[in-house]
Structure formats: structure tokens, C-alpha cells
Design a protein around this motif. Structure first.
Motif, PDB file in Angstrom:
ATOM      1  N   GLN A 165       0.858  -1.184   0.000  1.00 61.27           N
ATOM      2  CA  GLN A 165       0.000   0.000   0.000  1.00 61.27           C
ATOM      3  C   GLN A 165       0.894   1.235   0.000  1.00 61.27           C
ATOM      4  N   SER A 166       0.715   2.054  -1.026  1.00 59.20           N
ATOM      5  CA  SER A 166       1.493   3.279  -1.147  1.00 59.20           C
ATOM      6  C   SER A 166       0.631   4.349  -1.798  1.00 59.20           C
ATOM      7  N   GLU A 167       0.983   5.601  -1.555  1.00 60.12           N
ATOM      8  CA  GLU A 167       0.291   6.675  -2.258  1.00 60.12           C
ATOM      9  C   GLU A 167       0.614   6.559  -3.742  1.00 60.12           C
ATOM     10  N   TYR A 168      -0.424   6.646  -4.575  1.00 59.52           N
ATOM     11  CA  TYR A 168      -0.230   6.533  -6.008  1.00 59.52           C
ATOM     12  C   TYR A 168      -1.369   7.229  -6.726  1.00 59.52           C
ATOM     13  N   SER A 169      -1.014   8.143  -7.588  1.00 57.35           N
ATOM     14  CA  SER A 169      -2.016   8.910  -8.324  1.00 57.35           C
ATOM     15  C   SER A 169      -1.324   9.625  -9.475  1.00 57.35           C
ATOM     16  N   LEU A 170      -2.091  10.417 -10.187  1.00 53.00           N
ATOM     17  CA  LEU A 170      -1.547  11.223 -11.275  1.00 53.00           C
ATOM     18  C   LEU A 170      -0.430  12.158 -10.819  1.00 53.00           C
ATOM     19  N   TRP A 171      -0.414  12.535  -9.544  1.00 52.26           N
ATOM     20  CA  TRP A 171       0.628  13.462  -9.109  1.00 52.26           C
ATOM     21  C   TRP A 171       1.593  12.845  -8.085  1.00 52.26           C
ATOM     22  N   THR A 172       1.488  11.540  -7.837  1.00 57.38           N
ATOM     23  CA  THR A 172       2.412  10.858  -6.922  1.00 57.38           C
ATOM     24  C   THR A 172       2.703   9.473  -7.472  1.00 57.38           C
ATOM     25  N   ARG A 173       3.896   9.291  -8.051  1.00 53.71           N
ATOM     26  CA  ARG A 173       4.209   8.038  -8.714  1.00 53.71           C
ATOM     27  C   ARG A 173       5.493   7.388  -8.190  1.00 53.71           C
ATOM     28  N   ASP A 174       5.901   7.747  -6.984  1.00 51.26           N
ATOM     29  CA  ASP A 174       7.138   7.220  -6.413  1.00 51.26           C
ATOM     30  C   ASP A 174       7.177   5.697  -6.392  1.00 51.26           C
ATOM     31  N   VAL A 175       6.043   5.059  -6.142  1.00 52.49           N
ATOM     32  CA  VAL A 175       6.023   3.603  -5.988  1.00 52.49           C
ATOM     33  C   VAL A 175       6.383   2.883  -7.280  1.00 52.49           C
ATOM     34  N   GLU A 176       6.387   3.583  -8.410  1.00 51.46           N
ATOM     35  CA  GLU A 176       6.786   2.929  -9.656  1.00 51.46           C
ATOM     36  C   GLU A 176       8.253   2.482  -9.624  1.00 51.46           C
ATOM     37  N   PRO A 207      -5.704   8.014  -4.240  1.00 47.89           N
ATOM     38  CA  PRO A 207      -5.635   7.994  -5.702  1.00 47.89           C
ATOM     39  C   PRO A 207      -6.245   9.231  -6.352  1.00 47.89           C
ATOM     40  N   LEU A 208      -6.975  10.027  -5.556  1.00 49.94           N
ATOM     41  CA  LEU A 208      -7.541  11.283  -6.050  1.00 49.94           C
ATOM     42  C   LEU A 208      -6.710  12.481  -5.621  1.00 49.94           C
ATOM     43  N   GLY A 209      -5.454  12.229  -5.230  1.00 52.40           N
ATOM     44  CA  GLY A 209      -4.605  13.323  -4.788  1.00 52.40           C
ATOM     45  C   GLY A 209      -5.183  14.039  -3.577  1.00 52.40           C
ATOM     46  N   ARG A 210      -5.754  13.229  -2.657  1.00 49.83           N
ATOM     47  CA  ARG A 210      -6.403  13.760  -1.450  1.00 49.83           C
ATOM     48  C   ARG A 210      -7.491  14.777  -1.803  1.00 49.83           C
ATOM     49  N   ALA A 264      -9.276  10.503 -12.795  1.00 45.88           N
ATOM     50  CA  ALA A 264      -8.109  10.225 -11.959  1.00 45.88           C
ATOM     51  C   ALA A 264      -8.040   8.742 -11.591  1.00 45.88           C
ATOM     52  N   LEU A 265      -9.176   8.170 -11.244  1.00 47.78           N
ATOM     53  CA  LEU A 265      -9.207   6.744 -10.887  1.00 47.78           C
ATOM     54  C   LEU A 265      -8.992   5.866 -12.116  1.00 47.78           C
ATOM     55  N   ALA A 266      -9.597   6.242 -13.240  1.00 47.96           N
ATOM     56  CA  ALA A 266      -9.421   5.456 -14.461  1.00 47.96           C
ATOM     57  C   ALA A 266      -7.958   5.428 -14.882  1.00 47.96           C
ATOM     58  N   TRP A 267      -7.226   6.543 -14.656  1.00 50.05           N
ATOM     59  CA  TRP A 267      -5.797   6.563 -14.978  1.00 50.05           C
ATOM     60  C   TRP A 267      -5.054   5.541 -14.109  1.00 50.05           C
ATOM     61  N   VAL A 268      -5.389   5.486 -12.825  1.00 53.75           N
ATOM     62  CA  VAL A 268      -4.742   4.522 -11.935  1.00 53.75           C
ATOM     63  C   VAL A 268      -4.980   3.098 -12.443  1.00 53.75           C
ATOM     64  N   VAL A 310      -5.584  -2.139  -6.862  1.00 57.15           N
ATOM     65  CA  VAL A 310      -6.876  -1.971  -6.194  1.00 57.15           C
ATOM     66  C   VAL A 310      -6.838  -0.668  -5.394  1.00 57.15           C
ATOM     67  N   PRO A 311      -7.243   0.439  -5.997  1.00 58.84           N
ATOM     68  CA  PRO A 311      -7.229   1.710  -5.267  1.00 58.84           C
ATOM     69  C   PRO A 311      -8.262   1.730  -4.160  1.00 58.84           C
ATOM     70  N   ILE A 312      -8.000   2.540  -3.150  1.00 56.49           N
ATOM     71  CA  ILE A 312      -8.916   2.649  -2.006  1.00 56.49           C
ATOM     72  C   ILE A 312      -9.291   4.114  -1.779  1.00 56.49           C
ATOM     73  N   PRO A 313      -9.997   4.740  -2.721  1.00 58.17           N
ATOM     74  CA  PRO A 313     -10.402   6.133  -2.505  1.00 58.17           C
ATOM     75  C   PRO A 313     -11.258   6.242  -1.241  1.00 58.17           C
ATOM     76  N   GLY A 314     -10.991   7.270  -0.474  1.00 65.83           N
ATOM     77  CA  GLY A 314     -11.752   7.463   0.757  1.00 65.83           C
ATOM     78  C   GLY A 314     -12.918   8.404   0.540  1.00 65.83           C
ATOM     79  N   THR A 315     -14.021   8.103   1.179  1.00 66.06           N
ATOM     80  CA  THR A 315     -15.165   9.004   1.175  1.00 66.06           C
ATOM     81  C   THR A 315     -16.046   8.696   2.369  1.00 66.06           C
ATOM     82  N   ARG A 316     -16.798   9.708   2.793  1.00 64.80           N
ATOM     83  CA  ARG A 316     -17.741   9.524   3.888  1.00 64.80           C
ATOM     84  C   ARG A 316     -19.173   9.496   3.389  1.00 64.80           C
ATOM     85  N   HIS A 317     -19.353   9.578   2.070  1.00 69.69           N
ATOM     86  CA  HIS A 317     -20.691   9.744   1.518  1.00 69.69           C
ATOM     87  C   HIS A 317     -20.978   8.717   0.428  1.00 69.69           C
TER      88      HIS A 317
END
Length: 323
Positions: free
Chosen positions: A173-184, A202-205, A259-263, A275-282
């Protein structure tokens, strides 16, 4: 229903639900709304629920436990240990000493109200133990039936190899998104060893959705002081969010879905299950996120999105990191 995929042998929904924000870091939250969202996630087939012992000082695990009451067999619980905040955030320690590992697991099981955790992560490389000793203690949890699969978070390629040599690792589990790709830098080893990737943020917070501005955030929201959300960096990074929105408008979808489709689109390129885990409360946001599984990015969209990480300004955290 959400399609299924595999993380190092563990069958999970192709998208998970990050539950951290239901307890801490992203401003005020509501218990009943969060419980309802967890229930809705299970109803639509999002069954990988991600939590950790440090989120809300245990509050999040209790919440997740209540959310899955009576539905344990319908979900895969992922939790994490290793960030010890008991002496305050300014003195946090990344721990991995074997007695702490075992105490942490027992405490998480109690808060969750379950007899096993499906995927148990080391939250950060330990400061006070060798990775072999920490993974060895985690392996004993598997042998005792308290844990099914092991994961690690934010590790280097070398640490991942060392951990996997002690006991098979199912996921990183690592941060990974269009603006964070260190895990590559680590994914070649993951592909070699058959280890899945679970991207958090995955949505850049929220920044990549175009709906989050630092000046409008709750004072308790850590993003209000995050380097990427503030000052000149925020203005420069707006170009990234604007590009995502332009692609979304052309495809008639939401920026979050782009953003998610890019991941998801990176799985074949990297050779790993994602398997991204976007967070939401709604619940409505969860439905929007799930719909990203059906979004296909054309070549023009990928060409616009792929270079965006080179433009990002500001560090990921103001300190050692919250997750």
C-alpha cells in the motif's frame, strides 16, 4: 456489482474503501453517515475496507467493526499497525518490535470485533527493528489464524524483497495517483514476486477532483497545511487539476473518475494488480468512484495525463506523514 481481482492470493473487490477520513485528518465527520456509507459499499460490491489502528486512536477500527456487524463474511478487512502516536504526533515512532506487533494485532481484533484480519499491513518501515524480525512476528499471526495475508506500506524495493523472503507479501500500500508516482520504483519487484498494489489517495487527497481549496478547508483538516495545497505550489498544481477536468469534460465524466481510471490503466503497463482505495464519507461519492471502473481513457487522454506528475509542486507531507 463491482468486479473482483486478486492481491497476492486474496480475492477482493477491484476497488476498496479507504475509511481513514471517517475518523480523522479530513475535518468533521459523522458516525451515522459513515456507517451508512460502509453498508452501502458492501451492498454495491465494494468489499475491501481499509483502516488502521492509528486512525482516530482506534476510533476508525471500532467504526468499521460496527459498520460490518452481521456482515463479516461479505468483506475483506485490511488494517495496519506500526505508527505509535502514544507520545504525541511530534514524537511518533515507527515500531516493528515483535511484542508490539502481537499486542497491536490483538488490540485491533478487539476493536474490530472479529477473530481475524484479512490483510494486515506494516504501516511504515520500522525505526526500532529489522524488517525480518517484524515480518517474522507478523508471520506468527498468520500461523495462529489471527491474520490471513500480509502487506507492507511505503517500502523500498530492497525492503520489500527482504520482507517477502521471510513470508509472502500479498500487497504493497502506497500513495499513487496522477501526481504521486514514487512507488513505480518498486513495482518491477512487485511484478516479479506477484505482489499487488493498493494505492491510497488515488484522487490526490481530493485535489485532482478540482473541488478542494485549502482556504475552504476545516482547520482540523491536515490538507490546510499540506505543501501541495498551499501557497505558490497550490497555484502551480492547479494546472494539473485543470488538465484532469478538461479530459473529464471531453469524455463526459467526472474528474475523480478520470483520476481513478488513470490509476486502473497503469496495471497492464506496470504488470501488477491494482486496487485503489479512494476514501469518502458519503454514499453518492462512493457510487461516483465505483463508476470509474467503466471509464476508458483513450490515447489522447492518456497522452495528456501521463506527464502531469512531472509538474507537481510541493512535498507530499509537511512532516513524516499521516497515513
Amino acid at each position: 456489482m463491482v468486479k473482483r481481482t486478486n492481491l497476492g492470493g486474496l480475492d477482493v473487490s477491484a476497488q476498496g474503501l479507504g475509511c481513514m477520513g471517517m475518523s480523522e485528518y479530513y475535518g468533521e465527520s459523522d458516525w451515522d453517515t459513515s456507517i451508512a456509507t460502509i453498508g452501502h459499499a458492501i451492498d454495491v460490491g465494494v468489499t475491501l475496507l481499509d483502516t488502521a489502528d492509528q486512525y482516530g486512536a482506534g476510533h476508525n477500527e471500532v467504526l468499521v467493526g460496527r459498520g460490518i456487524a452481521g456482515r463479516r463474511d461479505d468483506v475483506q478487512i485490511a488494517s495496519k499497525f506500526g505508527i505509535d502516536r502514544s507520545s504525541g504526533d511530534e514524537n511518533r515512532v515507527h515500531r516493528g518490535d515483535p511484542p508490539y506487533v502481537k499486542r497491536s494485532c490483538d488490540a485491533s481484533l478487539l476493536r474490530l470485533g472479529v477473530d481475524h484480519i484479512d490483510l494486515y499491513y506494516l504501516h511504515r518501515p520500522p525505526d526500532n527493528a529489522e524488517i525480518e524480525d517484524t515480518i517474522g512476528a507478523m508471520a506468527e499471526l498468520v500461523q495462529s489464524g489471527k491474520v490471513r495475508y500480509l502487506g507492507v506500506s511505503e517500502v523500498s524495493a530492497d525492503l520489500l524483497r527482504r520482507a517477502h523472503a521471510v513470508h509472502p507479501i500479498a500487497a504493497v500500500q502506497s500513495e499513487y495517483s496522477l501526481w504521486t508516482r514514487d512507488v513505480e520504483q518498486v513495482t518491477p519487484v512487485m511484478a516479479e514476486l506477484g505482489i499487488g498494489l493498493v494505492p491510497y489517495a488515488p484522487l490526490g487527497r481530493g485535489f485532482l477532483t478540482g473541488s478542494v481549496k485549502a482556504e475552504n478547508l476545516d482547520p482540523n483538516d491536515f490538507r490546510a497545511k499540506n505543501p501541495r495545497f498551499t501557497g505558490d505550489a497550490s497555484q502551480q498544481n492547479q494546472i494539473i487539476a485543470d488538465t484532469v477536468r478538461a479530459v473529464a469534460d471531453r469524455l463526459d465524466v467526472l474528474p475523480a473518475q478520470v483520476a481513478l481510471a488513470w490509476v486502473y490503466a497503469q496495471a497492464e503497463r506496470l504488470g501488477v494488480s491494482i486496487v485503489p482505495i479512494p476514501g469518502t464519507r458519503h454514499s453518492e461519492r462512493l457510487d461516483q468512484n465505483v463508476a470509474s471502473l467503466d471509464v476508458v481513457l483513450d490515447d489522447d487522454a492518456l497522452a495528456q495525463l501521463q506527464p502531469l506528475s512531472d509538474r507537481v509542486q510541493g512535498g507530499r507531507y509537511a512532516d513524516r506523514g499521516v497515513r
